[in-house]
Design an enzyme around this catalytic site. Structure first.
Site, PDB file in Angstrom:
ATOM      1  N   LYS A  46      52.094 -42.606  27.519  1.00 18.59           N
ATOM      2  CA  LYS A  46      52.805 -43.884  27.575  1.00 18.59           C
ATOM      3  C   LYS A  46      53.379 -44.292  26.227  1.00 18.59           C
ATOM      4  O   LYS A  46      52.932 -43.835  25.191  1.00 18.59           O
ATOM      5  CB  LYS A  46      51.818 -44.974  28.033  1.00 18.59           C
ATOM      6  CG  LYS A  46      51.291 -44.711  29.416  1.00 18.59           C
ATOM      7  CD  LYS A  46      50.099 -45.594  29.733  1.00 18.59           C
ATOM      8  CE  LYS A  46      49.438 -45.142  31.020  1.00 18.59           C
ATOM      9  NZ  LYS A  46      48.039 -45.471  31.096  1.00 18.59           N
TER      10      LYS A  46
ATOM     11  N   LYS B  51      46.180 -36.833  40.340  1.00 16.42           N
ATOM     12  CA  LYS B  51      45.078 -37.765  40.616  1.00 16.42           C
ATOM     13  C   LYS B  51      45.576 -38.958  41.448  1.00 16.42           C
ATOM     14  O   LYS B  51      46.682 -39.437  41.220  1.00 16.42           O
ATOM     15  CB  LYS B  51      44.548 -38.257  39.253  1.00 16.42           C
ATOM     16  CG  LYS B  51      43.420 -39.229  39.306  1.00 16.42           C
ATOM     17  CD  LYS B  51      43.050 -39.733  37.920  1.00 16.42           C
ATOM     18  CE  LYS B  51      43.923 -40.884  37.481  1.00 16.42           C
ATOM     19  NZ  LYS B  51      43.417 -41.660  36.344  1.00 16.42           N
TER      20      LYS B  51
ATOM     21  N   LYS C  66      46.353 -45.910  40.786  1.00 15.95           N
ATOM     22  CA  LYS C  66      46.933 -47.202  41.190  1.00 15.95           C
ATOM     23  C   LYS C  66      48.349 -47.361  40.640  1.00 15.95           C
ATOM     24  O   LYS C  66      49.107 -48.184  41.116  1.00 15.95           O
ATOM     25  CB  LYS C  66      46.029 -48.366  40.797  1.00 15.95           C
ATOM     26  CG  LYS C  66      45.520 -48.340  39.387  1.00 15.95           C
ATOM     27  CD  LYS C  66      44.325 -49.277  39.228  1.00 15.95           C
ATOM     28  CE  LYS C  66      43.591 -48.947  37.944  1.00 15.95           C
ATOM     29  NZ  LYS C  66      42.306 -49.549  37.802  1.00 15.95           N
TER      30      LYS C  66
END
Ligand code: TYM
Length: 328
Positions: free
Chosen positions: A115, A191, A194
């Site tokens: 990120k 994975k 969310k």
């Protein structure tokens, strides 16, 4: 040790919609372990703001998450369930530990590499180390994705102990046998997360039964047509893991149970197993949420309890690094 019990610490972020991965990889094991250990379960809201949040939404999600801990079966009389931001020691210890952590170590963290970064996200693993070390935790139940952070926590603890003597308990990770890495239903190489843009890849803990069934029926599998537990069939392997984690069965039992049966039968069976776990959990969250006074009392009492234990470690650390004694 606290009394005659070892200490357990774990936490979850109140960011985004929690997934079945969070439940099977972490929360479910927390409940299993809660009798054996003296437990601290935190809603880590300070970690959440490393990504920009809407304040009202964060507050609401944090409360729902705390309620979910209780709904899942963690008794707040026996387990310390609290908001990280209510215990100032987390930030104070994180600062001290920042001074014992190398930039190079943080640069290596995969989460950070993904990120674009503010300083909080960069030092996020140090705050996580502080969370754990503050309570002298022996064991930390997490999913596999948190292992790297736990290794760093151990390195920091050992480094600190090497300089100042045995100040911190060096914690061990606890990884469940099945469910430690639940994969996306749309891409079994990824994975379940969310933050996935494709909502069909994740089962959210608050999904209704129809949505859950639909997502499982659409789950990506393969063209082998056999229900076998092997790496060559990652989609099916993931579904078997989910089924096992929800039913308590072992993978080879499931392979035998579905021998000769097709995916069209297996997928809905997994969906049903998940519904039978999530539906009661959702009902309990709804019921508990209505009792505002009760949840408020849990928040208040447990924050005080956590603060007490956190301060014991913090005072010891402050003394070791040379901060002046408090005058009473
Ligand atoms: P978080 O909030 O991303 O996830 C909470 C827990 O859920 C597990 N998990 C999974 N397990 C299996 N399969 C998946 N697909 C999956 N996705 C998530 C995570 O491994 C985790 O156990 N940094 C931590 C929170 C934290 C923490 C701590 C944890 C802060 N301080 C101290 C333990 C101890 C995090 O972001 O987890």
């Amino acid at each position: 040790m606290l009394g005659d019990k070892k200490v357990l610490f774990s936490g979850m972020q109140a960011t985004g919609n929690l997934t079945l991965g969070n439940y099977l990889g972490a929360l479910k094991n927390w409940v299993t372990l809660s009798d054996e250990y003296e437990c601290f379960y935190s809603v880590v809201d300070m970690h959440s703001i490393t990504i920009r949040q809407d304040p009202a939404v964060l507050r609401k999600r944090a409360r729902t998450l705390l309620t979910l801990y209780i709904a899942a079966g963690l008794d707040p009389e026996k387990n310390c369930i609290y908001y990280q931001s209510h215990v100032s020691g987390h930030a104070e210890l994180a600062w001290i530990l920042n001074c014992f952590t190398y930039m190079g170590e943080l640069n290596r963290m995969t989460q950070f590499k993904d990120k674009s970064v503010n300083a909080g996200l960069f030092t996020y693993p140090v705050l996580m180390a502080a969370d754990i070390l503050l309570y002298q935790a022996d064991v930390v139940p997490v999913g596999i994705d948190q292992m790297q952070h736990l290794e760093l926590t151990r390195d920091i603890a050992q480094r600190f102990n090497g300089i100042y003597g045995d100040v911190f308990t060096v914690p061990e990770a606890y990884i469940g046998k099945v469910g430690a890495k639940i994969m996306s239903l749309q891409d079994p190489a990824k994975k379940m997360s969310k933050s996935d843009e494709n909502p069909n890849g994740s089962i959210y803990l608050m999904d209704d039964p129809d949505t859950i069934m639909r997502k499982f029926k659409r789950a990506v599998t393969d063209s082998e047509g056999q229900i076998l537990y092997r790496d060559e069939q990652p989609g099916i392997k993931n579904l078997i893991n989910i089924y096992c984690a929800c039913t308590g069965k072992a993978p080879d039992e499931v392979v035998r149970e579905f021998d000769g049966r097709g995916y069209a039968e297996f997928k809905p069976a997994v969906g049903e197993a998940v519904v039978s776990v999530l539906k009661p959990l959702q009902d309990r969250v709804e019921e508990l949420s209505k009792d505002k006074a009760y949840i408020d009392s849990v928040i208040k009492n447990n924050a005080e309890k956590a603060q007490y234990f956190a301060n014991k470690t913090l005072r010891k650390v402050q003394k070791k690094v040379g901060f002046p004694e408090r005058i009473r």
